[in-house]
Design an enzyme around this catalytic site. Structure first.
Site, PDB file in Angstrom:
ATOM      1  CE  LYS A 202      -3.629   2.324   2.594  1.00 28.53           C
ATOM      2  NZ  LYS A 202      -4.616   2.175   3.662  1.00 28.53           N
ATOM      3  CE  LYS A 263      -6.076   1.916  -0.390  1.00 29.76           C
ATOM      4  NZ  LYS A 263      -6.596   1.893   0.946  1.00 29.76           N
TER       5      LYS A 263
HETATM    6  C1  PBG Z   1      -7.279   3.330   5.636  1.00 30.16           C
HETATM    7  C2  PBG Z   1      -7.676   3.150   4.245  1.00 30.16           C
HETATM    8  C3  PBG Z   1      -7.521   4.124   3.254  1.00 30.16           C
HETATM    9  C4  PBG Z   1      -8.117   3.609   2.117  1.00 30.16           C
HETATM   10  C5  PBG Z   1      -8.602   2.332   2.411  1.00 30.16           C
HETATM   11  N1  PBG Z   1      -8.310   2.051   3.754  1.00 30.16           N
HETATM   12  C6  PBG Z   1      -6.977   5.501   3.318  1.00 30.16           C
HETATM   13  C7  PBG Z   1      -5.644   5.769   3.812  1.00 30.16           C
HETATM   14  O1  PBG Z   1      -4.779   4.899   3.896  1.00 30.16           O
HETATM   15  O2  PBG Z   1      -5.425   6.916   4.166  1.00 30.16           O
HETATM   16  C8  PBG Z   1      -8.208   4.376   0.829  1.00 30.16           C
HETATM   17  C9  PBG Z   1      -9.188   3.917  -0.153  1.00 30.16           C
HETATM   18  C10 PBG Z   1      -9.504   4.877  -1.236  1.00 30.16           C
HETATM   19  O3  PBG Z   1      -8.874   5.935  -1.411  1.00 30.16           O
HETATM   20  O4  PBG Z   1     -10.431   4.559  -1.980  1.00 30.16           O
HETATM   21  N2  PBG Z   1      -6.605   2.433   6.334  1.00 30.16           N
END
Ligand code: PBG
Length: 337
Positions: A202, A263
């Protein structure tokens, strides 16, 4: 120019593109509803509130969430992932509300499973919706996100979700060692059937902006005297790195993850491919809020065919090597397929 000289060309790749039947026969990548996961937002209010930041998406009441999941199922999308918006007053430094057995997510999961037993319910495991600092973990006195203290809270959160009936828990926090700890915690609580979809790779991405607006979960500015990073770069990955992605994926696999996730998706197709080639686990990819918004905003100008652009983006993610795709377009796309 019908009188042009015929080329001496025995090899003509266009032959297999000539008719829809031939194109279907040689299509290398399939995209179907079973590949898609619909993210859904929920809050504790009675209203279903459309989200400015994400056209077509809504912050649902509990009742609205159940009804919308029925529409997903009707379209053939049988997997949802639930994201809660928690009132500011319930947020704390250690995010205790994240593992309240009577909290919003456990209530949402129980309601979904009661109404739709066949629906696969996935929950997000991370502290950001519950954290007064807007971080995925616990911020310590020195202003750093404390890895091991966070993992202990995440285990409780995952068990609370599993107790409520979640089929899959999905740690999105990027702490080290959380997959192994969550697996052990789930098993000790009798949840050996609950799967872990690990956000293994991520990135610290600008494309999460609309999601953080939807949940009001952006990292907060540091109060006087404390140093808290205004971004998540101390735990989410540098967008420049791919060897590190392979390392994270291998660790999560060794720790017992059932599925690995990359992601965002669209700007990281090479990373999806790199992970795909090195694991035998299923790979998921998350087409995040900013990716969805880019397509929606471009389509809204009238200069882009909305439906074709969405489907092309999704098939590209599949072609890169993703088995499952989390996308805000899931239910609509399933209707188009
Ligand atoms: C948080 C989380 C995030 C997303 C999914 N889970 C945001 C972040 O890490 O700040 C983002 C998903 C999206 O932007 O559609 N743990």
């Amino acid at each position: 120019m019908t009188d042009a000289a015929k080329l001496d060309l025995p090899i003509r790749p266009r032959r297999v593109r000539r008719t829809p039947a031939l194109r279907a026969a040689v299509r290398e990548t399939q995209l179907s509803a079973g590949h898609l996961v619909q993210p859904l937002f929920v809050h504790g209010d009675d209203a279903d509130t459309p989200l400015d930041a994400l056209p077509g998406q809504t912050r649902w009441s509990l009742g609205g969430l159940v009804a919308q999941s029925g529409r997903c199922l009707g379209a053939g999308v049988d997997k949802v992932v639930v994201f809660p918006k928690i009132p500011e007053a319930e947020k704390t430094r250690r995010g205790e509300a994240a593992h309240d057995p009577a909290g919003l997510v456990p209530r949402a999961v129980a309601a979904l499973k009661a109404a739709h037993p066949a629906l696969c319910v996935i929950t997000d495991v991370a502290l950001d919706p519950y954290s007064s600092d807007g971080h995925d973990g616990v911020v310590d006195a020195g202003g750093e996100v404390d890895n091991d203290a966070t993992v202990a809270v995440l285990v409780k959160q995952a068990v609370a979700h599993a107790d409520a009936g979640a089929d899959v828990v999905s740690p999105s926090d990027m702490m080290d060692g959380r997959v192994a700890a969550i697996r052990a915690g789930l098993d000790a609580a009798g949840h050996d059937r609950v799967a872990i979809l690990a956000y293994s790779v991520k990135y610290a991405s600008a494309f999460y902006g609309p999601f953080r607006e939807a949940l009001d979960s952006a990292p907060r500015a540091a109060p006087a005297g404390r140093i808290i990073p205004g971004d998540k770069a101390t735990y989410q990955m540098d967008p420049a790195n791919v060897r590190e992605a392979q390392r994270e994926a291998a660790l999560d696999e060794a720790e017992g993850a059932d599925l690995l996730m990359v992601k965002p998706a669209g700007p990281y197709l090479d990373v999806i491919r790199a992970v795909r080639e090195r694991t035998r686990l299923p790979v998921a990819a998350y087409q995040v809020s900013g990716e969805y918004l880019m397509l929606e905003a471009a389509a809204a100008t009238g200069h882009l065919d909305r439906r074709k652009a969405h489907l092309e983006a999704l098939v590209g993610i599949r072609r890169a090597g993703a088995d499952a795709i989390l996308t805000y377009a899931a239910t609509e796309a399933a209707g188009w397929l």
